[in-house]
Design a protein around this motif. Structure first.
Motif, PDB file in Angstrom:
ATOM      1  N   ARG A  19       0.822  -1.211   0.000  1.00  0.00           N
ATOM      2  CA  ARG A  19       0.000   0.000   0.000  1.00  0.00           C
ATOM      3  C   ARG A  19       0.857   1.262   0.000  1.00  0.00           C
ATOM      4  O   ARG A  19       0.336   2.368   0.178  1.00  0.00           O
ATOM      5  CB  ARG A  19      -0.904   0.000   1.240  1.00  0.00           C
ATOM      6  CG  ARG A  19      -1.909  -1.134   1.232  1.00  0.00           C
ATOM      7  CD  ARG A  19      -2.615  -1.310   2.564  1.00  0.00           C
ATOM      8  NE  ARG A  19      -3.323  -0.113   2.991  1.00  0.00           N
ATOM      9  CZ  ARG A  19      -4.044  -0.025   4.104  1.00  0.00           C
ATOM     10  NH1 ARG A  19      -4.148  -1.094   4.904  1.00  0.00           N
ATOM     11  NH2 ARG A  19      -4.643   1.082   4.424  1.00  0.00           N
ATOM     12  N   GLY A  20       2.162   1.105  -0.195  1.00  0.00           N
ATOM     13  CA  GLY A  20       3.078   2.244  -0.145  1.00  0.00           C
ATOM     14  C   GLY A  20       3.583   2.668  -1.509  1.00  0.00           C
ATOM     15  O   GLY A  20       3.730   1.847  -2.423  1.00  0.00           O
ATOM     16  N   LEU A  21       3.846   3.940  -1.638  1.00  0.00           N
ATOM     17  CA  LEU A  21       4.467   4.521  -2.834  1.00  0.00           C
ATOM     18  C   LEU A  21       5.664   5.351  -2.388  1.00  0.00           C
ATOM     19  O   LEU A  21       5.590   6.079  -1.393  1.00  0.00           O
ATOM     20  CB  LEU A  21       3.496   5.420  -3.601  1.00  0.00           C
ATOM     21  CG  LEU A  21       2.231   4.783  -4.178  1.00  0.00           C
ATOM     22  CD1 LEU A  21       1.367   5.854  -4.843  1.00  0.00           C
ATOM     23  CD2 LEU A  21       2.579   3.686  -5.168  1.00  0.00           C
ATOM     24  N   LEU A  22       6.751   5.249  -3.127  1.00  0.00           N
ATOM     25  CA  LEU A  22       7.938   6.065  -2.868  1.00  0.00           C
ATOM     26  C   LEU A  22       8.069   7.071  -3.999  1.00  0.00           C
ATOM     27  O   LEU A  22       8.158   6.693  -5.171  1.00  0.00           O
ATOM     28  CB  LEU A  22       9.187   5.175  -2.801  1.00  0.00           C
ATOM     29  CG  LEU A  22      10.507   5.877  -2.502  1.00  0.00           C
ATOM     30  CD1 LEU A  22      10.491   6.497  -1.103  1.00  0.00           C
ATOM     31  CD2 LEU A  22      11.668   4.898  -2.628  1.00  0.00           C
ATOM     32  N   ILE A  23       8.058   8.358  -3.663  1.00  0.00           N
ATOM     33  CA  ILE A  23       8.154   9.423  -4.654  1.00  0.00           C
ATOM     34  C   ILE A  23       9.576   9.965  -4.626  1.00  0.00           C
ATOM     35  O   ILE A  23      10.037  10.452  -3.580  1.00  0.00           O
ATOM     36  CB  ILE A  23       7.144  10.567  -4.373  1.00  0.00           C
ATOM     37  CG1 ILE A  23       5.766   9.984  -4.009  1.00  0.00           C
ATOM     38  CG2 ILE A  23       7.060  11.502  -5.552  1.00  0.00           C
ATOM     39  CD1 ILE A  23       5.125   9.177  -5.101  1.00  0.00           C
ATOM     40  N   LEU A  24      10.273   9.896  -5.755  1.00  0.00           N
ATOM     41  CA  LEU A  24      11.673  10.327  -5.841  1.00  0.00           C
ATOM     42  C   LEU A  24      11.816  11.539  -6.755  1.00  0.00           C
ATOM     43  O   LEU A  24      11.028  11.729  -7.683  1.00  0.00           O
ATOM     44  CB  LEU A  24      12.546   9.190  -6.387  1.00  0.00           C
ATOM     45  CG  LEU A  24      12.575   7.888  -5.589  1.00  0.00           C
ATOM     46  CD1 LEU A  24      13.410   6.844  -6.309  1.00  0.00           C
ATOM     47  CD2 LEU A  24      13.114   8.137  -4.193  1.00  0.00           C
ATOM     48  N   GLY A  25      12.844  12.343  -6.499  1.00  0.00           N
ATOM     49  CA  GLY A  25      13.168  13.465  -7.372  1.00  0.00           C
ATOM     50  C   GLY A  25      12.465  14.760  -7.051  1.00  0.00           C
ATOM     51  O   GLY A  25      12.388  15.664  -7.895  1.00  0.00           O
TER      52      GLY A  25
END
Length: 413
Positions: A19-25
């Motif tokens: 259920r997790g999202l990692l947002i990069l940049g």
């Protein structure tokens, strides 16, 4: 790996990684209101979400954020990138088949160990009925495991600005790296096919060229080559310096140097370090000042420079290869008489020596210095580079007349 970071972060926060999202940049100077607005615009189809935390990553010189959804990731709706300040932000999530991957790994491990489901069951003391049940289950689920494990890659073409439906290299690379890890139990041929399936344009041409040169290259080798070409983070100044200081190496063929120089030129153009209109001029200058040229080619290229008509890459490569072919044929013609003389019978050589002695008398048809000089003059008058006949003669401008074809320092920009 970004997926590992996501899983570790979720474990520390006590969150289900599915259920997790990692947002990069995310740029460091992006304010909270702008950040939330970008997330809502991109993630609203996924339902309610909560930002659990942010952290600055030195390797990216940007911020990463962990987002929790109120349900498991919907792979049909989750975006790979989020438009935001400073360019698109990459979205990382746990691949769809992480659970099935374990089952596939178990079956693959048994195959590598030369074991079967039946032998393992026997070692565990299971009865015949359970052995038959395990075998039927393994046969039934194997096609399903392979089907679920296969997830098509996104599209990457190598363009500076991805076309609709394509991904930036960073987003494509992150997903592809994860999937190659998932596909460990798949044959190498199938892994290469799936990798090529996600390529278009320049990137596809590069991989096709690599496989044509060596069909045994693995999918991981091809991915490493793509990273080397499209994934470097060199600054404009760095790539410009590399381009303008490139020179022919000791023992390197001239055509190889021209190809290597072209790669640097194209990188410099893509980075905005050089204008595309100046590529032919820079290429000509680098070949004249940073390579060892035979005299006919050096003279021809200087004529082109004098009249302001620098050759294109293909024209330059054609002239260079024609020059190399002429050098090779000249070397072969010099070696042939020497080899014939060395292989002649002893009697023939003795007769030749007697004939030479008699011919050496005054007025005899010997091979004295005069006849050798005449032969050399005749050879020198033969055409060398047929592709250079149409080059116009030099004008009255004598600039560069004293230049040579040997490496020297590049002119200051």
């Amino acid at each position: 790996m970004a997926v590992t970071m996501l899983q570790d972060w979720c474990r520390w926060m006590g969150v289900n990684a599915r259920r997790g999202l990692l947002i990069l940049g995310i740029p460091e100077d992006c304010d909270e209101a702008e950040f939330q607005e970008s997330l809502e615009a991109a993630l609203w189809p996924m339902g309610h979400f909560t930002v659990l935390g942010k952290v600055f990553r030195e390797e990216d010189n940007a911020t990463a954020a962990l987002v929790e959804l109120d349900r498991e990731v919907n792979y049909a709706l989750v975006p790979r990138e989020i438009p935001g300040t400073g360019g698109p932000w990459n979205v990382v999530f746990v691949p769809r088949c992480s659970g099935e991957e374990f089952l596939g790994r178990v079956l693959h491990f048994l195959e590598q160990q030369g074991q079967t489901v039946e032998s393992v069951a026997g070692a565990l003391g299971l009865g015949l009925r359970r052995v038959c049940w395990l075998r039927s289950v393994s046969q039934a689920i194997q096609p399903w495991v392979e089907t679920v494990r296969y997830q098509r890659l996104g599209l990457f073409s190598g363009r500076d600005q991805p076309a609709p439906g394509e991904e930036s290299f960073e987003a494509w690379l992150d997903h592809t790296t994860d999937m190659l890890h998932v596909w460990q139990g798949v044959s190498e041929r199938e892994r290469r096919r799936r990798l090529i399936e996600g390529l278009r344009g320049t990137a596809l041409q590069l991989v096709h060229g690599l496989l044509a040169e060596n069909p045994a290259r693995t999918a991981q080798d091809c991915l490493a080559a793509l990273i080397q070409v499209f994934g470097d983070n060199e600054s404009q100044a760095t790539i410009r310096v590399k381009c303008l200081t490139a020179q022919q190496r000791s023992g390197e063929r001239l055509s190889t140097f021209v190809l290597r120089l072209e790669v640097l030129l194209q990188k410099a153009i893509e980075k905005g370090a050089l204008a595309r209109a100046s590529a032919d001029h820079v290429r000509l200058r680098q070949v004249l000042t940073r390579a060892n040229l035979i005299e006919p080619l050096d003279e021809a290229l200087r004529k082109l420079r004098m009249v302001g008509r620098p050759p294109t890459f293909l024209e330059m490569l054609g002239l260079v290869r024609e020059s190399e072919a002429w050098e090779a044929s000249l070397a072969g013609s010099v070696r042939a008489p020497a080899e014939e003389g060395a292989g002649a019978p002893a009697d023939a050589q003795a007769d030749a020596r007697m004939g030479s002695a008699s011919d050496a008398s005054p007025g005899g048809p010997g091979c004295g210095p005069e006849s050798l000089a005449q032969a050399e003059e005749q050879e020198a008058e033969e055409p060398v580079l047929e592709g250079l006949k149409d080059i116009p003669e030099e004008s009255g401008n004598e600039d560069g007349a004293g230049e040579t074809g040997h490496p020297e320092s590049a002119p200051a920009e």
